[in-house]
Scaffold this motif. Sequence first.
Motif, short mmCIF file in Angstrom:
data_model
loop_
_atom_site.label_atom_id
_atom_site.label_comp_id
_atom_site.label_asym_id
_atom_site.label_seq_id
_atom_site.Cartn_x
_atom_site.Cartn_y
_atom_site.Cartn_z
N VAL A 156 0.11 5.29 0.53
CA VAL A 156 -0.90 6.28 1.14
C VAL A 156 -0.38 7.50 1.49
N GLN A 191 -3.70 0.12 -3.32
CA GLN A 191 -3.37 -1.19 -2.90
C GLN A 191 -3.31 -2.32 -3.86
N MET A 213 0.80 -1.36 0.03
CA MET A 213 -0.03 0.15 0.24
C MET A 213 0.95 1.37 0.02
N TYR A 221 -7.55 0.82 6.31
CA TYR A 221 -7.62 0.44 4.80
C TYR A 221 -8.65 -0.56 4.63
#
Length: 612
Positions: free
Chosen positions: A38, A51, A36, A178
Amino acid sequence: MIKSIMKPFIGLFLFVGALGANAQNGRFQQAVQYTMDVNMDVQSNQFTGKQVLKYTNNSPDTLNRVFYHLYFNAFQPGSMMDVRSRTIADPDRRVASRIAKLKPNEIGYLHAKTLTMNGKALKFKEVETILEVDLEEAILPHSTVTFEMEFEGQVPIQIRRSGRDSEEGVRYSMAQWYPKMANYDEQGWHANPYIGREFYGIWGDFDVKITIDKSYVLGGTGYLQNPNEIGHGYEDEGVKVPTPSGKNLTWHFKAPMVHDFMWGADPKYKHDKVLMENGITVHHFYIPGAKTTENWEKLKEYTPKAIDYLSKNFGQYPYKQFSVVQGGDGGMEYAMSTLITGERPLQSLVGVMVHELAHSWFHGVLATNESLYPWMDEGFTSYATDLTMSNIFQTSSNPNRGSYNGYFRLAKSGLEEPLSTHADHYHTNSAYGAAAYSKGAVFLSQLGYVIGDEVRNRAMLRYFETWKFRHPNVNDLVRIMEKESGLELDWYKEYFVNSTKTIDYGVKEVKGSGGNTEITLERIGLMPMPVDLVVTYKDGTSELIYLPLVIMRGEKGAENGMPVRIRTEAWPWTNLTKTLVLTKDFKTIKSVEIDPSKRMADLQPENNKVEF
Ligand SMILES: [Zn+2]
């Protein structure tokens, strides 16, 4: 000729192979690998992410659908969590009607923007906290596919477990943040909507990059991969950390074999690092102040002590790191880490740290489905917490007494529901709490009475070794206890887990009869138990008469600290009374007592002892 011989031979071989799988209880574990990336905007409290999820279907089934959890969508007016938290008979004060009042910039959300499997676009439907995905191509047994998702989220005001700007001023408690693949096991999918309680996840490897304003300090799950770029106390000794040029820093974490990933973030965090002798690094993150600094300094001594005690008694802690992070709204366990509120007196701070740390064994590594068996997580964690606290602070000879009292109140309240109730489906918060935490702890403590403390302790280590990273259920646990003790224990599960029947034994009558003494015991409660009966004589000596249940098909061994056993006599559960004849003069007897160790959860202990 060869063919005709080979065919049945192969058939037999496959059959034996299938039996082999059954010997592992026909169980399989799905596998995940998350990568991931972010970006967190600390002004808007919104984040975007990419993701890549490698998903391996180890089940024998073909999967046509998958489900993701989108927990943050629970923090919206009208959500199932909002309605449930307002309409339950005894609302949790941390939630109550707070979700209903959230403004658009205060709610939480998590949305999938795009989703593909093996590069092909998928249709998906967001049903509040669950993303339902119908697959274009099925996932075959024993195959791996790659999902790619772009998502966006907003961090809710801190209400329960995760959120922003906690009461103690921590900016971000990022838990359940998430898109997380739901678990699929031998019972099928577990796509429970989030209404505020308990979790179930898939183990796998996480590779997470978080880009955030460079003033922020992060701590949580995972080993930091770029400590010498990040600094903030992570850097190796003597390293001069370069000043970052831009506005942000990108933190890169990796976490192997975990089923969740949490992070806390605040610009004011102080970061303490303690390296234990066994190579485990303990990290503490807290906002320094009059209500924190002194006790968090002392915590540096207690966290390593607790890791050592728990490893010795419940199985070796399998990670190289544990992080205690100030945040959240109480205490909550995550992989390799915990979020706890930090402005506490020392005993409370240590207590909550130990509880959340102890979860590493039951939530993190054994990881029973907590929705179905919350007591095997919370109860066993409470049990282990009490033992650890008693060891650290050298207190109480019966550390689990508080759990017994909590269970007794529950059993007398009229609100008790069986431990087999799904965590979300309890009628009241109080019945859930007392069942999962207190009765769950009593289950283990009392098991020491049934099979012997030392046997139970050995069985707990065997349970961990046998079932780590395999999601055991109640039967798996009971089988381990049966194997270690050599006793039949199905009845213990059926009464104590699947029913609310209670225990009450009493001494009905003790009388002299021709130079002998006749003792009559009675079972008043509906749950049968073995009975330890201790007879104490006026000369100060005492003896044990042991009455196992017939359905145990055996007897427990002698226990340290107990009087010498003079007799064993099985008591069929169908019989409500049992009369024993002692070849001792009635006048020599000082007292007769059922279970002086008080490990049996007898609801009416007043009738357990008769003194002369
Ligand atoms: Zn807990």
